[in-house]
Scaffold this motif. Structure first.
Motif, PDB file in Angstrom:
ATOM      1  N   GLU A   1      84.276  77.436  22.440  1.00  0.00           N
ATOM      2  CA  GLU A   1      85.260  76.292  22.363  1.00  0.00           C
ATOM      3  C   GLU A   1      86.297  76.197  21.242  1.00  0.00           C
ATOM      4  O   GLU A   1      87.365  75.790  21.509  1.00  0.00           O
ATOM      5  N   SER A   2      85.722  76.797  20.080  1.00  0.00           N
ATOM      6  CA  SER A   2      86.496  76.940  19.169  1.00  0.00           C
ATOM      7  C   SER A   2      86.799  78.120  18.613  1.00  0.00           C
ATOM      8  O   SER A   2      85.928  79.163  18.767  1.00  0.00           O
ATOM      9  N   GLY A   3      88.066  78.359  17.980  1.00  0.00           N
ATOM     10  CA  GLY A   3      88.314  79.609  17.515  1.00  0.00           C
ATOM     11  C   GLY A   3      88.793  79.286  16.037  1.00  0.00           C
ATOM     12  O   GLY A   3      88.459  78.341  15.581  1.00  0.00           O
ATOM     13  N   GLY A   4      89.124  80.416  15.064  1.00  0.00           N
ATOM     14  CA  GLY A   4      89.878  80.062  14.073  1.00  0.00           C
ATOM     15  C   GLY A   4      88.665  79.703  12.920  1.00  0.00           C
ATOM     16  O   GLY A   4      88.648  78.570  12.355  1.00  0.00           O
ATOM     17  N   GLY A   5      87.612  80.480  12.848  1.00  0.00           N
ATOM     18  CA  GLY A   5      86.450  80.056  11.768  1.00  0.00           C
ATOM     19  C   GLY A   5      87.025  80.308  10.513  1.00  0.00           C
ATOM     20  O   GLY A   5      87.934  79.871   9.877  1.00  0.00           O
ATOM     21  N   GLY A   6      86.440  81.083   9.661  1.00  0.00           N
ATOM     22  CA  GLY A   6      86.534  81.229   8.106  1.00  0.00           C
ATOM     23  C   GLY A   6      87.831  82.281   7.822  1.00  0.00           C
ATOM     24  O   GLY A   6      88.234  82.147   6.717  1.00  0.00           O
ATOM     25  N   VAL A   7      87.893  83.368   8.827  1.00  0.00           N
ATOM     26  CA  VAL A   7      88.731  84.338   8.374  1.00  0.00           C
ATOM     27  C   VAL A   7      90.276  83.932   8.645  1.00  0.00           C
ATOM     28  O   VAL A   7      90.683  83.460   9.588  1.00  0.00           O
ATOM     29  N   ASP A   8      91.141  84.107   7.476  1.00  0.00           N
ATOM     30  CA  ASP A   8      92.498  83.673   7.631  1.00  0.00           C
ATOM     31  C   ASP A   8      93.338  84.823   8.182  1.00  0.00           C
ATOM     32  O   ASP A   8      93.267  85.943   7.545  1.00  0.00           O
ATOM     33  N   HIS A   9      94.033  84.771   9.192  1.00  0.00           N
ATOM     34  CA  HIS A   9      95.145  85.639   9.740  1.00  0.00           C
ATOM     35  C   HIS A   9      96.532  85.171   9.424  1.00  0.00           C
ATOM     36  O   HIS A   9      97.409  86.093   9.813  1.00  0.00           O
ATOM     37  N   SER A  10      96.658  83.992   8.791  1.00  0.00           N
ATOM     38  CA  SER A  10      98.034  83.832   8.622  1.00  0.00           C
ATOM     39  C   SER A  10      98.693  84.848   7.653  1.00  0.00           C
ATOM     40  O   SER A  10      98.169  85.354   6.515  1.00  0.00           O
ATOM     41  N   VAL A  11     100.065  84.794   7.635  1.00  0.00           N
ATOM     42  CA  VAL A  11     100.676  85.540   6.770  1.00  0.00           C
ATOM     43  C   VAL A  11     101.813  84.658   6.185  1.00  0.00           C
ATOM     44  O   VAL A  11     102.489  83.972   7.007  1.00  0.00           O
ATOM     45  N   ALA A  12     101.881  84.519   4.982  1.00  0.00           N
ATOM     46  CA  ALA A  12     102.799  83.512   4.525  1.00  0.00           C
ATOM     47  C   ALA A  12     103.969  83.641   4.700  1.00  0.00           C
ATOM     48  O   ALA A  12     104.563  84.814   4.658  1.00  0.00           O
ATOM     49  N   PRO A  13     104.891  82.539   4.809  1.00  0.00           N
ATOM     50  CA  PRO A  13     106.530  82.700   4.750  1.00  0.00           C
ATOM     51  C   PRO A  13     107.087  83.689   3.916  1.00  0.00           C
ATOM     52  O   PRO A  13     106.671  83.808   2.750  1.00  0.00           O
ATOM     53  N   GLY A  14     107.775  84.753   4.343  1.00  0.00           N
ATOM     54  CA  GLY A  14     108.366  85.646   3.539  1.00  0.00           C
ATOM     55  C   GLY A  14     107.463  86.829   3.261  1.00  0.00           C
ATOM     56  O   GLY A  14     107.870  87.965   2.890  1.00  0.00           O
ATOM     57  N   GLU A  15     106.095  86.912   3.496  1.00  0.00           N
ATOM     58  CA  GLU A  15     105.360  87.939   3.555  1.00  0.00           C
ATOM     59  C   GLU A  15     105.309  88.672   4.943  1.00  0.00           C
ATOM     60  O   GLU A  15     105.414  88.392   6.137  1.00  0.00           O
TER      61      GLU A  15
ATOM     62  N   GLN B   1      93.410  87.482  22.268  1.00  0.00           N
ATOM     63  CA  GLN B   1      92.533  86.845  21.118  1.00  0.00           C
ATOM     64  C   GLN B   1      92.296  87.786  20.151  1.00  0.00           C
ATOM     65  O   GLN B   1      91.949  89.061  20.188  1.00  0.00           O
ATOM     66  N   LEU B   2      92.739  87.184  18.900  1.00  0.00           N
ATOM     67  CA  LEU B   2      92.484  88.193  17.772  1.00  0.00           C
ATOM     68  C   LEU B   2      91.061  87.903  17.261  1.00  0.00           C
ATOM     69  O   LEU B   2      90.703  86.737  16.993  1.00  0.00           O
ATOM     70  N   ILE B   3      90.280  88.984  16.853  1.00  0.00           N
ATOM     71  CA  ILE B   3      88.774  89.212  16.275  1.00  0.00           C
ATOM     72  C   ILE B   3      88.942  89.870  15.325  1.00  0.00           C
ATOM     73  O   ILE B   3      89.272  90.879  15.125  1.00  0.00           O
ATOM     74  N   HIS B   4      88.143  89.389  14.214  1.00  0.00           N
ATOM     75  CA  HIS B   4      88.141  89.920  12.878  1.00  0.00           C
ATOM     76  C   HIS B   4      86.599  90.853  13.032  1.00  0.00           C
ATOM     77  O   HIS B   4      85.545  90.143  13.704  1.00  0.00           O
ATOM     78  N   ILE B   5      86.698  92.053  12.776  1.00  0.00           N
ATOM     79  CA  ILE B   5      85.425  92.877  12.817  1.00  0.00           C
ATOM     80  C   ILE B   5      85.421  93.709  11.392  1.00  0.00           C
ATOM     81  O   ILE B   5      84.416  94.343  11.409  1.00  0.00           O
ATOM     82  N   GLY B   6      86.261  93.128  10.470  1.00  0.00           N
ATOM     83  CA  GLY B   6      85.863  93.890   9.171  1.00  0.00           C
ATOM     84  C   GLY B   6      85.837  95.556   9.539  1.00  0.00           C
ATOM     85  O   GLY B   6      86.781  95.992  10.315  1.00  0.00           O
TER      86      GLY B   6
END
Ligand code: CUK
Ligand code: CUA
Length: 624
Positions: free
Chosen positions: A52-66, A465-470
């Motif tokens: 139902e929900s995604g986007g848990g704890g891991v941040d995948h955002s890339v800041a403006p300019g990065e 879907q993007l999945i974090h696996i470390g």
């Protein structure tokens, strides 16, 4: 579907029930794959529902300019294009037209790109599935990307200096190229799997005599893009991958029955994965053991071929459960993973055993039961494999060595199951096709998006879907949904340091005549032909106007003399179906007929300066 007594899945159809403990009977399963696509699914772990929900704890955002850490190259399926997507942000960075035309860049409109498409068959579309990055020493060297066209039997090459398609080859004798891989560790060949069997040559003979149809495996030179040789095999070829030592290429296959209908193709219980022994094939070609068709040496790799009877067969046939889907070789090059599709297992082939075993079946060293509809497998470089389950809608993480140790059909090697959205196809982790994958992120390319996005009419986007696996030590975590226009099949990721994209063209890399401001002008080259040369810069064309005669063939050469990155100019000619981009220091040409007298305002399509709207030229076509 409801679970039935054996923990299988009832499909709500009389007599159709999948028992997870057995290999699925082929005929039933063929229907099942169709029947449950898009339905909710069930599994031992408690539901393969899209979360139902995604986007848990891991941040995948890339800041403006990065910048993103990785380039992702996505196939575009029957859109014909490739897409470049940043990882982990999942931002679309650009698109690369390959088998399609693209009016934003002018690909397919300028003379060179139009010629490229014409010379490779003149089709207006293609169906690209499997992008591959060129390799040196088992690592991406950032030179080229190769991708197949399933629709027309072609392989294209994209130059990663300029991110543009620079070659397309229409491979002789082949109708549909599905599997596509490069030889590892060094890209000596690009291989294409011919999926559809056809008469050889396909010139009207043997029309309704399927027994005489042939499937081919082709080796293409990565520089010249010429087909070097082909190998004839039994059954249909599906997908392929190279081992890491330059010897084996493993190809999945179906339809060992060599039938022409789904009923016939699913009659038997087994199919044969093919292991192509590349040096042995090269030797056969060198020894002249081939027939030539349309100029290509074709080596006989069918089961009964004399070349397969000695100590070193050129193709080994390895039995697997019916109709497997993908083959992926793990980073050490020890094992090839063949996803079962109709069987809930992955067949593990030991590539080190292949040369020794008399019976190729003895090279199978494991068969973990992963769940329903295994299609594709990827790797984190730390001993784990991740397999997509089309029917269960999951990404399953399993331990490779444990799977080799375990009994056939055991679920013990399974470490974790991550529910993904409906019906994943390919699954890909960072640099998974190198000898040293980076783990960290995995993308599941799901075919359906259903209600995950705002409704946009009946043709819905896919859901990547993007999945974090470390590094493989962590639990999988679903982080983001990403809509994708139809229809990506596969993707490949390269660290940003491995790609060296130029920001301005180097005219030395191109043969086109560079036009200087002084050289702008009109030259009559024949009674009915003119060559118009002009520059572009902010905010004017080298010619404010030029005159041609009605009926003239006009060759228009344009150089963008800007030396600064990101200042692109367009050349649009109304009512002549012409528009193309000219990047800094680039030269492009179009040739067209000026067949209607009148005044035509040429204008710039890229918003290049405050005087962009005023950037114009006039083409004056004098009546004959
Ligand atoms: S194929 Cu499309 S989901 Cu062409 Cu690699 Cu498996
Ligand atoms: Cu040049 Cu707008």
């Amino acid at each position: 579907p409801e679970p039935d007594d054996d923990g299988g899945v009832s499909l709500g159809l009389p007599g159709l029930s999948l028992n997870r403990r057995d290999f699925v009977k082929a005929g039933v399963a063929a229907g099942a794959m169709g029947a449950v696509a898009g339905c909710s699914s069930l599994n031992g772990g408690g539901g393969g529902q899209a979360t139902e929900s995604g986007g848990g704890g891991v941040d995948h955002s890339v800041a403006p300019g990065e910048h993103d850490e990785y380039y992702g190259f996505w196939s575009g399926g029957h859109s014909g294009e490739l897409r470049v997507i940043g990882i982990p942000s999942m931002r679309e960075l650009t698109r690369i037209p390959v088998f399609n035309t693209d009016c934003a860049s002018g690909y397919g409109y300028t003379d060179d790109t139009k010629q490229l498409l014409e010379d490779s068959g003149g089709y207006s579309w293609g169906d690209n599935h499997h992008p591959n990055l060129s390799e040196t020493d088992g690592d991406y060297d950032g030179e080229y990307l190769y991708v197949n066209d399933k629709a027309n039997g072609r392989i294209a090459r994209v130059n990663l200096t300029y991110f543009e398609t620079d070659a397309i080859t229409d491979v002789p004798n082949m109708q549909a190229i599905h599997g596509c891989t490069v030889l590892s560790p060094d890209t000596k060949y690009v291989f294409g799997n011919g999926e559809f069997r056809a008469p050889l040559p396909n010139d009207g003979r043997d029309l309704d005599d399927p027994d005489s149809y042939t499937a081919l495996f082709a080796a293409v030179d990565p520089e010249s893009m010429e087909t070097q040789w082909q190998v004839k095999v039994d059954g249909n070829l599906d997908i392929n991958d190279s081992g890491k030592e330059g010897r084996w290429v493993i190809a999945s296959a179906y339809n060992s029955e060599e039938a022409t209908s789904i009923q016939g193709m699913t009659r038997d219980d087994r199919d044969d994965v093919k292991a192509f022994d590349i040096p042995a094939i090269e030797q056969a070609v060198e020894n002249g053991n081939y027939e030539e068709v349309n100029g290509i040496p074709i080596v006989d790799g069918t089961k009964e071929s004399p070349l397969n009877q000695g100590d070193r067969p050129i193709v080994k046939y390895i039995p697997t459960p019916k109709s497997p889907h993908c083959v992926e070789v793990e980073p050490n090059g020890d094992y090839a993973m063949v996803a079962g599709k109709l069987s809930p297992t992955v067949t593990i082939i030991d590539l080190n055993k292949l040369p020794e075993v008399e019976d190729p079946a003895d090279a199978v060293v494991g068969r973990p039961r992963v769940g329903l509809g295994p299609l594709h497998t990827t790797f984190d470089g730390n001993g784990h494999a991740y397999t997509s389950l089309f029917i269960d809608s999951q990404a399953v993480k399993w331990d490779i060595e444990a799977a080799v140790e375990a009994e056939e059909g055991s679920e013990e090697p399974i470490i974790e199951r991550q529910d993904v959205h409906y019906n994943p196809g390919h699954i890909q982790a960072l640099e998974a096709m190198t000898t040293d994958p980076d783990g960290e992120w995995l993308v599941s390319l799901n075919k359906l998006s259903k209600d995950r996005f705002l409704p946009v009419g009946p043709i819905m986007p896919d859901n990547d879907q993007l999945i974090h696996i470390g590094q493989g030590e962590k639990e999988m975590e679903l982080v983001a949904d990403h809509p994708a226009y139809p229809e990506p099949h596969d993707c490949v990721f390269a660290h940003k340091d491995k790609i060296d994209a130029k920001k301005v063209y180097d005219p030395e890399d191109y043969e086109e005549t560079y036009i200087t401001e002084e050289a702008s002008g009109v030259e009559r080259t024949g009674e009915n032909s003119v060559h118009v040369k002009m520059t572009t810069k902010r905010s004017e064309y080298g010619l404010p106007d030029f005159t041609v005669q009605e009926g003239d063939e006009v060759r228009l050469t344009t150089t963008n003399i800007e030396g600064i990155q990101d200042i692109i100019h367009g050349v649009a000619i109304p009512e002549h179906d012409i528009n193309y981009a000219v990047a800094p220091q680039d030269t492009r040409e179009v040739t067209f007929t000026a067949d209607e007298p009148g005044v035509y305002w040429i204008y710039c399509t890229f918003f290049c300066s405050a005087l962009h709207l005023e950037m114009r030229s006039r083409m004056l076509v004098e009546p004959a």
